[in-house]
Design a protein around this motif. Structure first.
Motif, short mmCIF file in Angstrom:
data_model
loop_
_atom_site.label_atom_id
_atom_site.label_comp_id
_atom_site.label_asym_id
_atom_site.label_seq_id
_atom_site.Cartn_x
_atom_site.Cartn_y
_atom_site.Cartn_z
N SER A 185 -41.19 -98.32 -33.71
CA SER A 185 -42.22 -98.19 -33.81
C SER A 185 -42.84 -97.59 -31.99
N LYS B 91 -42.98 -93.66 -32.74
CA LYS B 91 -44.21 -93.94 -33.53
C LYS B 91 -46.60 -93.73 -32.41
N TYR B 92 -45.80 -94.69 -31.67
CA TYR B 92 -47.04 -95.26 -30.74
C TYR B 92 -47.01 -93.69 -30.18
#
Length: 385
Positions: free
Chosen positions: A120, A123-124
């Motif tokens: 995650s 992804k950010y």
């Protein structure tokens, strides 16, 4: 007597060296590992890897096949030169394969570096980076800056001996710096460039923190770069002016869905500079070399760019439609990347034991890099023979 003692000393040193090499090989002789050599304790085969470059990989493949073990930049490493296996690795991050970069690179580029995070967080951070280099941003904000910089950088090269390697290195870094910091890049460009070149060398070194080592110099260069960028961020916050550049976009947290801390902003900037520097500079340099070696390709490329210039006044910049029309230029860039092996490898780490052999990660700055190289080639071949 003195000669006899010297012979004994030499034999003793040779025995110690042989024992160390043997111990390091036995240490990594685990069941299931591919063939290969591990070199010296701590140092491994780093010296050979850095000196020989791609030839190191070719020589090891000739001895052990397309899948072998080594010890590079302080890390025990499995090297795969098998296309099908590499495709599997790139497509299976969720199945126990994550980015695994050498400690020197992690320390110097920062823990928030997009290449070092996964899941995650990746992804950010990737989303924050893509917001800076979307097609609209490239068209409206970045391409005018690139065009303005290339016109200036390639000015007054006639009647001089030009070191194309040095010029393309400067071009790649200073062009990116202008996109990041706009007009303020001029005031910091020279001290920043000196520190950045040390930083790059430090990322490709053993993580030995001793005076005089590339790692120590690279880590100190990172500190100096962080200090310069921190000062720039503080000055912008104090002035409250709006800036239409990458740093300005990262700092506008109220308009930006990706809210980053100052540490993340700085690591993001260093990542942008680092990832674009080697690829853009080397591709530009090697394109010039290959075009020199292939006059027919150079003729075709010059014809494409002269046709663009004929449609414009001398002062008119390159725009997005011009880039789209550079089909042969794009082919030259891709073929240069293929021939010159600009990126020697991609690094991954296993989070669990796994059996192989039998990407989701594409470079987010690919189109921006192509725009930079295309604009460089445009002014280079339309101004000079």
């Amino acid at each position: 007597m003195a000669v006899f003692i010297l012979v004994l000393v030499v034999l003793f040193v040779l025995c110690i060296c042989s024992a160390l090499l043997r111990w390091n090989e036995v240490r990594y002789r685990k069941k299931g590992l591919p063939p290969g050599t591990m070199g010296w304790p701590v140092f491994g085969e780093t010296t050979e890897f850095l000196k020989q470059g791609p030839n190191f990989m070719k020589n090891q493949r000739a001895r052990y096949g397309s899948f072998f073990k080594s010890h590079i930049l302080g890390c025990p490493t499995i090297v795969s030169m098998d296309p099908e296996l590499n495709r599997y690795i790139l497509l299976n991050e969720a199945k126990g394969l994550v980015p695994g970069y050498p400690q020197s690179m992690l320390d110097i580029l920062g823990k928030c570096n997009i290449a070092a995070v996964h899941g995650s967080t990746h992804k950010y951070m990737r989303g924050a980076l893509l917001a800076l280099i979307s097609p609209t941003i490239i068209r409206d904000q970045l391409l005018p800056k690139i065009d303005d910089f290339m016109r200036s950088h390639l000015n007054n090269w006639d009647n001089h001996i030009i070191n194309i390697q040095e010029k393309t290195k400067e071009m790649a870094l200073l062009s990116s710096l202008k996109q990041i910091a706009g007009i303020e890049s001029c005031s910091i460009s020279q001290p920043f460039m000196a520190e950045f070149f040390k930083l790059v060398l430090g990322t490709l070194s053993l993580p030995i923190d001793l005076p005089g080592t590339n790692y120590r110099r690279g880590f100190q260069a990172r500190k100096n770069i962080v200090s310069m960028l921190t000062q720039l961020i503080d000055e912008r916050r104090a002035s409250k002016e709006t800036h239409e550049d990458m740093l300005g976009c990262l700092m506008r947290s109220d308009e930006n869905r990706y809210k980053l801390t100052d540490e993340e902003i700085i690591d993001q900037i260093i990542t942008i500079l680092y990832s674009g520097y080697e690829t853009v500079s080397t591709t530009s340099m090697m394109a010039v070399k290959y075009l020199h070696d292939h006059p027919r390709a150079l003729h075709e490329l010059r014809k494409e760019h002269l046709a663009i210039r004929e449609r414009k006044r001398p002062e008119d910049p390159i725009d997005c439609n011009d880039l789209k029309s550079m089909r042969f230029t794009r082919a030259v860039i891709f073929e240069t990347s293929r021939l010159a092996t600009i990126v020697n490898g991609v690094l991954r780490k296993t989070t669990q034991d796994m059996e192989l052999n039998g990407g989701t990660r594409q470079c987010p700055g690919k189109e921006l890099g192509i725009a930079e190289i295309s604009t460089f080639l445009h002014y280079f071949i339309t101004r000079y023979r």
